[in-house]
Motif scaffolding. Structure first.
Motif, PDB file in Angstrom:
ATOM      1  N   UNK A  60     -16.145  13.280  33.888  1.00 39.41           N
ATOM      2  CA  UNK A  60     -17.119  12.291  34.350  1.00 39.41           C
ATOM      3  C   UNK A  60     -17.118  11.064  33.440  1.00 39.41           C
ATOM      4  N   UNK A  61     -17.034  11.291  32.136  1.00 35.22           N
ATOM      5  CA  UNK A  61     -17.023  10.166  31.197  1.00 35.22           C
ATOM      6  C   UNK A  61     -15.738   9.352  31.330  1.00 35.22           C
ATOM      7  N   UNK A  62     -14.617  10.033  31.506  1.00 35.11           N
ATOM      8  CA  UNK A  62     -13.341   9.335  31.672  1.00 35.11           C
ATOM      9  C   UNK A  62     -13.406   8.399  32.876  1.00 35.11           C
ATOM     10  N   UNK A  63     -13.921   8.922  33.978  1.00 34.94           N
ATOM     11  CA  UNK A  63     -13.972   8.123  35.205  1.00 34.94           C
ATOM     12  C   UNK A  63     -15.017   7.019  35.109  1.00 34.94           C
ATOM     13  N   UNK A  64     -16.164   7.315  34.495  1.00 30.66           N
ATOM     14  CA  UNK A  64     -17.223   6.318  34.377  1.00 30.66           C
ATOM     15  C   UNK A  64     -16.781   5.126  33.534  1.00 30.66           C
ATOM     16  N   UNK A  72      -7.758   1.966  40.534  1.00 32.30           N
ATOM     17  CA  UNK A  72      -8.582   2.453  41.634  1.00 32.30           C
ATOM     18  C   UNK A  72      -9.331   3.712  41.215  1.00 32.30           C
ATOM     19  N   UNK A  73     -10.421   3.982  41.904  1.00 34.45           N
ATOM     20  CA  UNK A  73     -11.207   5.179  41.627  1.00 34.45           C
ATOM     21  C   UNK A  73     -10.393   6.441  41.923  1.00 34.45           C
ATOM     22  N   UNK A  74      -9.634   6.401  43.009  1.00 29.09           N
ATOM     23  CA  UNK A  74      -8.845   7.578  43.386  1.00 29.09           C
ATOM     24  C   UNK A  74      -7.798   7.898  42.330  1.00 29.09           C
TER      25      UNK A  74
END
Length: 224
Positions: A60-64, A72-74
């Protein structure tokens, strides 16, 4: 499991992700919550087979924070999942070693992580790479990989459904990983690996020893 068609060993990204994980672990230990799985998890126990909430927090932290700097988010979701799954096969001491590792040691540790997470790669490393080295036939060709897939298909019929393009991507990325780990030269020649004492100690702590994933002479060590 054959989801390694791209990405190599993630040598640049893995230490940053490992640092996030170890920070989360330290915070969990400091909280000392009785029900916290990381407050009592024995040192050195690999969490890869049983993903814990702390790795979910890391993802979650990596993506945030877009730690992987994807466009891109994907892409962030896909790459973070891939890196986390591989790093989750390493023990906490191995992850700390990853942060302090030389470039060579980092390549070896991430190769081991790939071999642990993907039985297909681990079997290829042991049954083809190491075997050819010990038989003094220190080179690999595309045919060696393709023959390995044909042999494995006897026990895993799903491999017979692979499209030629997929097989090519799998082969290319495995060979890329080997080059990034320093196991193979561009011309397919296998490089003799000499593990540092601290990496060798970490890998031989397991049974069977994970030195089986390397083209090397048993017991040979060097460096720190």
């Amino acid at each position: 499991r054959l989801s390694f068609t791209a990405g190599g060993l993630f040598l640049d990204s893995a230490p940053a992700v490992a640092a996030v994980y170890l920070r989360h672990v330290a915070a969990a230990h400091n909280q000392g919550e009785p029900g916290n799985p990381h407050a009592s998890r024995p040192e050195g126990v690999p969490p890869g087979a049983d993903p814990t909430p702390i790795w979910a927090g890391v993802r979650a932290e990596i993506q945030r924070d877009n730690l992987l700097q994807t466009r891109t988010v994907s892409s962030s979701q896909r790459l973070s999942q891939e890196i986390v799954q591989r790093l989750a096969t390493l023990t906490d001491p191995e992850l700390r070693l990853l942060l302090d590792a030389t470039a060579t040691e980092r390549g070896y540790l991430m190769w081991v992580a790939a071999c642990r997470h993907y039985d297909f790669i681990g079997d290829f490393a042991q049954e083809v790479v190491r075997e050819r080295f010990l038989l003094m036939r220190p080179s690999l060709t595309n045919s060696d990989f393709d023959d390995f897939v044909v042999a494995k298909a006897l026990w895993h019929p799903e491999l017979t459904t692979l499209q030629p393009s997929t097989l090519q991507r799998l082969r290319s990325n495995v060979f890329l990983m080997m080059r990034q780990a320093g196991l193979m030269a561009d011309d397919g020649t296998l490089n003799r690996v000499v593990l540092s004492h601290r990496v060798a100690d970490a890998l031989t702590a397991r049974t069977p020893s994970d030195v089986r994933f390397f083209p090397m002479v048993d017991g040979e060590r060097g460096g720190v």
